[in-house]
Design a protein around this motif. Structure first.
Motif, PDB file in Angstrom:
ATOM      1  N   UNK A 345       0.857  -1.185   0.000  1.00 36.39           N
ATOM      2  CA  UNK A 345       0.000   0.000   0.000  1.00 36.39           C
ATOM      3  C   UNK A 345       0.895   1.238   0.000  1.00 36.39           C
ATOM      4  N   UNK A 346       0.607   2.174  -0.910  1.00 37.26           N
ATOM      5  CA  UNK A 346       1.417   3.394  -0.991  1.00 37.26           C
ATOM      6  C   UNK A 346       0.578   4.526  -1.572  1.00 37.26           C
ATOM      7  N   UNK A 347       0.582   5.687  -0.919  1.00 37.88           N
ATOM      8  CA  UNK A 347       0.001   6.916  -1.464  1.00 37.88           C
ATOM      9  C   UNK A 347      -1.492   6.776  -1.739  1.00 37.88           C
ATOM     10  N   UNK A 348      -2.180   5.998  -0.918  1.00 38.15           N
ATOM     11  CA  UNK A 348      -3.572   5.650  -1.232  1.00 38.15           C
ATOM     12  C   UNK A 348      -4.524   6.831  -1.075  1.00 38.15           C
ATOM     13  N   UNK A 349      -4.157   7.834  -0.290  1.00 38.03           N
ATOM     14  CA  UNK A 349      -5.042   8.980  -0.075  1.00 38.03           C
ATOM     15  C   UNK A 349      -4.617  10.205  -0.879  1.00 38.03           C
ATOM     16  N   UNK A 350      -3.496  10.125  -1.583  1.00 38.31           N
ATOM     17  CA  UNK A 350      -3.000  11.282  -2.330  1.00 38.31           C
ATOM     18  C   UNK A 350      -3.897  11.571  -3.527  1.00 38.31           C
ATOM     19  N   UNK A 351      -4.244  12.841  -3.778  1.00 37.29           N
ATOM     20  CA  UNK A 351      -5.076  13.157  -4.942  1.00 37.29           C
ATOM     21  C   UNK A 351      -4.325  12.884  -6.240  1.00 37.29           C
ATOM     22  N   UNK A 352      -5.083  12.546  -7.278  1.00 32.09           N
ATOM     23  CA  UNK A 352      -4.497  12.368  -8.605  1.00 32.09           C
ATOM     24  C   UNK A 352      -4.335  13.747  -9.229  1.00 32.09           C
TER      25      UNK A 352
END
Length: 530
Positions: A345-352
């Motif tokens: 799991x990595x950067x799962x909440x970061x906006x695109x």
């Protein structure tokens, strides 16, 4: 080998023939309608599995997205390619019959397998139909259209059958304007018994059959889309689960679209990325569990959930979406018991962002189309996962509005993103205690894991990877016991059965796909035994 009734001791001696067949066959996509995938066979066990050998193989002759679930029932083994349905001898691999259908291929050339009921075999097609055949001869009996390929819709899912009904839905809701729908068809004549829209049905949406009662009431207020953003999402493309005691159908729903941008579709976007519970006879809504809220990573609830009673006495639902988590729900209360990561799991909440955002699991999962498995002996839930990250750029609003209806609508100028180099991909097989959520063991495979997972009463866990390696593990301890190279990606059915000639293991290998860098080989079914 299966013994005559008179020689089987105690209560097993008088099992009705139908019940004995259920123990030795693999009659549905996940063996049982409740999708545990556990096989109560123990001739192949931890002590002798090292002697496993390939006994025969069946070459489909096709380079195709060979995802098919396999069925073994009534002395025949069934599988599908994109265009063909075949029946072979489950012990010799000799072809009984093969039924070919002609239509334009889809991009992924995929089909996830057939269903069987009362002497008939059912499948979906790329051109939007559901077909029924005589199981003994391959004669086509009926055809029913449930999807429109001109709008980007297809029917690749593996149906399930129960109580005179066949359950299946359309795929394609990564395409602009496509809405997921689930159908019950009459197994005798293909008549649509009911239709349920997985996202709100508008007045202008086509009704192919009688609408399930109050089908929109629970989700119609969960979408608030900007102008130029038609409600899109919720299609189904793997398979389904059914609780025959309660008459409840469990439907895993696809992601909303545009996939990577949620700013223009406010609300919870129900029932996307959710498991929806319906009355199987009427299609009436009963409940839902949204696994990924306001999804913006293409993290469908992609697999048919597993239903079981744990050693702790709880009725549980286990679902492995593309989000890389194992979700477990208490069915009595509807409460989430836990959700635990089972891949990187990595950067799962970061906006695109327009510049690009890298996240794991990537847009190709997590889990893909094969369900978690439950072993009542160990009380473990087994999940096979992809470890492959993606980098995705967000498109401008104007570009998404101008995108044509019926074509891919990811919300990114890069389609479904740029995947990491395959030197940094892997797969994870994880055993999780069903009651506590604690990890019992984990194995890192050199390639992603997408095929079927099969625990057995012999204490063996069977699974394969996308590099073509097929494994037998000690299900309790997580120790490798045996492996072989099948020469093509294992991305479909892994089943075990006994027709009376001894326990066999059948594997679908050789998936060829434009979005997965796997060996370009024909799809083959391998049958193994001692």
């Amino acid at each position: 080998m299966r013994l005559p009734c008179a020689f089987v001791p105690f209560v097993l001696a008088c099992l009705p023939a139908a019940h004995a067949a259920e123990r030795h066959d693999w009659p549905s996509y996940n063996r049982t309608l409740t999708s545990e995938r556990y096989a109560p066979l123990d001739e192949i066990n931890t002590k002798n599995v090292s002697g496993l050998k390939i006994l025969c193989s069946y070459d489909t002759g096709d380079q195709t997205g060979f995802h098919t679930g396999l069925l073994q029932v009534d002395g025949a083994l069934f599988g599908t390619t994109e265009h063909d349905l075949f029946s072979i001898d489950p012990d010799t691999c000799k072809e009984n019959w093969r039924a070919h259908e002609s239509y334009a291929s889809g991009m992924l050339k995929s089909n996830r397998g057939p269903a069987f009921a009362e002497g008939r075999v059912f499948r979906g097609t790329t051109d939007g139909r559901v077909l029924a055949y005589e199981a003994k001869t391959g004669k086509r009996l009926w055809a029913t259209t449930i999807a429109d390929p001109a709008r980007g819709e297809s029917v690749p899912a593996a149906p399930i059958a129960w109580n005179g009904l066949v359950f299946i839905g359309n795929a394609g809701s990564d395409n602009k304007g496509v809405k997921g729908r689930i159908y019950a068809l009459d197994a005798n004549d293909g008549r649509i018994v009911w239709e349920f829209y997985m996202v709100p049905k508008d007045d202008g949406d086509f009704a192919r059959g009688p609408q399930a009662p109050n089908s929109a009431a629970e989700h119609v207020g969960s979408w608030n889309t900007d102008e130029g953003f038609p409600i899109t999402g919720g299609a189904t493309w793997s398979s389904y689960t059914l609780d025959p005691e309660r008459g409840l159908l469990y439907v895993p729903g696809g992601n909303p679209a545009p996939d990577f941008v949620n700013a223009h579709r406010a609300g919870d976007n129900l029932f996307t990325s959710s498991v929806v519970v319906l009355d199987a006879k009427t299609g009436a809504y009963r409940n839902h569990f949204q696994m990924v809220k306001r999804d913006f990573h293409d993290w469908d609830a992609s697999t048919a959930p597993s239903l079981f009673t744990s050693k702790g006495g709880r009725r549980l639902l286990a679902e492995a979406p593309k989000d890389g988590l194992l979700h477990v729900i208490d069915l009595a209360s509807g409460a989430q018991v836990y959700r635990e990561p089972v891949t990187r799991m990595f950067n799962v909440d970061a906006p695109i962002t327009p510049e690009g955002t890298r996240f794991c699991p990537g847009s190709q999962g997590g889990a893909e189309w094969n369900s978690p498995a439950y072993d009542p002996r160990t009380n473990f839930i087994y999940t096979g996962e992809v470890d492959w990250c993606s980098t995705v750029r967000a498109a401008a609003k104007e570009e998404m509005v101008k995108a044509p209806t019926g074509l891919p609508w990811s919300g990114s100028p890069d389609g479904f993103g740029k995947q990491d180099d395959t030197r940094d991909w892997a797969g994870w097989m994880t055993a999780t205690d069903a009651d506590s959520g604690k990890r019992a063991w984990q194995f890192k495979a050199p390639y992603p894991l997408m095929g079927g997972i099969t625990p057995t009463a012999g204490g063996v866990l069977f699974f394969g990877d996308m590099g073509g390696h097929f494994y037998a593990f000690d299900a309790k301890r997580g120790k490798p016991l045996w492996s072989t190279d099948l020469g093509g990606a294992v991305a479909g059915g892994v089943i075990t059965y006994d027709t009376g000639a001894g326990q066999r293991v059948a594997v679908a290998a050789g998936m060829t796909s434009p979005i997965w860098p796997t060996p370009k080989v024909n799809g083959k079914v391998f049958v193994l035994g001692l």
